[in-house]
Design an enzyme around this catalytic site. Sequence first.
Site, PDB file in Angstrom:
ATOM      1  CG  ASP A  10      -1.845   1.167   1.260  1.00 22.30           C
ATOM      2  OD1 ASP A  10      -2.305   1.580   0.185  1.00 22.30           O
ATOM      3  OD2 ASP A  10      -2.139   1.671   2.356  1.00 22.30           O
ATOM      4  CD  GLU A  71      -4.609   1.580  -2.911  1.00 22.79           C
ATOM      5  OE1 GLU A  71      -4.728   0.877  -1.901  1.00 22.79           O
ATOM      6  OE2 GLU A  71      -4.927   2.771  -2.957  1.00 22.79           O
ATOM      7  CG  ASP A 144      -1.071   3.138   6.148  1.00 20.63           C
ATOM      8  OD1 ASP A 144      -1.245   3.951   5.240  1.00 20.63           O
ATOM      9  OD2 ASP A 144      -1.249   3.398   7.356  1.00 20.63           O
TER      10      ASP A 144
END
Lengths: 187, 187
Positions: A10, A71, A144
């Site tokens: 992330d 991501e 996260d």
Amino acid sequence: MASLRVLGVDPGLTRCGLGVVDVLPDRSATLVHVGVVRSDAGAPIEARLAIIAAGIRAVIRDHSPHVVAVERVFAQSNRHSVMGTAQASGVALLAAAEAGLAAATHTPSEVKAAITGYGSADKRQVQTMVARVLRLDELPKPADAADALALALCHAWRGSAPTAGAASHRTLTPAQRAWRQAERVRR
Amino acid sequence: MASLRVLGVDPGLTRCGLGVVDVLPDRSATLVHVGVVRSDAGAPIEARLAIIAAGIRAVIRDHSPHVVAVERVFAQSNRHSVMGTAQASGVALLAAAEAGLAAATHTPSEVKAAITGYGSADKRQVQTMVARVLRLDELPKPADAADALALALCHAWRGSAPTAGAASHRTLTPAQRAWRQAERVRR
């Protein structure tokens, strides 16, 4: 059974979530590693990116994932940190390539859909499902880190993103896709 | 006189412009290297970023710049490639940090203002001025290469971006700023 080991990233400069999971073709999954690389908002951008890169390379070295899932960042995002997030994602993808690993990107709504069954799930629902799938006693923190685990699970369950001419791919069950993906990565 | 050697990077995935110049405190400048790293739009993003990183590292190794100047990318840009550009800029900044070099970012209008005297100059005007300053017989091509040279000149002439408490810095002449910057980098 052969499992697929996925590193989910992330991306972010202040907190970059990193999660490693082992996923079997039957979709069952095990937590291997979860953590966050932090960099000081007052440090120069190039130093921050170097810290993020070092953290990602250390996890790749220590846990030998088969593939890295990052991501996907959108310019339309109204987060003012979106450029730093994109730069961190570039560094994560570079770390994958330089370790000889395949990489893939998934959008937040793809991750939500893969984990909870619907693309507009909220963060808490995703975290709860991640904790359940990995049989964790608590929700992974910070957010996260949980997002990184969700990305890794999403990647294993979805298989690689469908490409042109790969329509038949989409008719596979998630488990079949995970298996096919594992086979592809092993080759 | 001590010259400042600057690597300018115009980040991009398809074409990443790289230009190296030597700049003296009196603002005179010499071309050291100019080129473009290209990556195939059909290749996976992680492979493209690895090609860009390798190209930047090769120029750093071969030409030993004191500092790396990278174009600042804005989310507000309506170019659909803006995320790839941001990722490439992250890789350039990382390459600088990992070579132990300082890095800086400059906006396109800062570059135009530094080179031509006004921030809304068009590309052709910037290229013409870059060619004149570097005493080139032709305009540097492609445009990405010319932009990289403009960034490098801009960095040397502007000095580092003013930081809080550095107001007096802005009262220096461009030559004094270049000199101060050269001194700082050498330390």
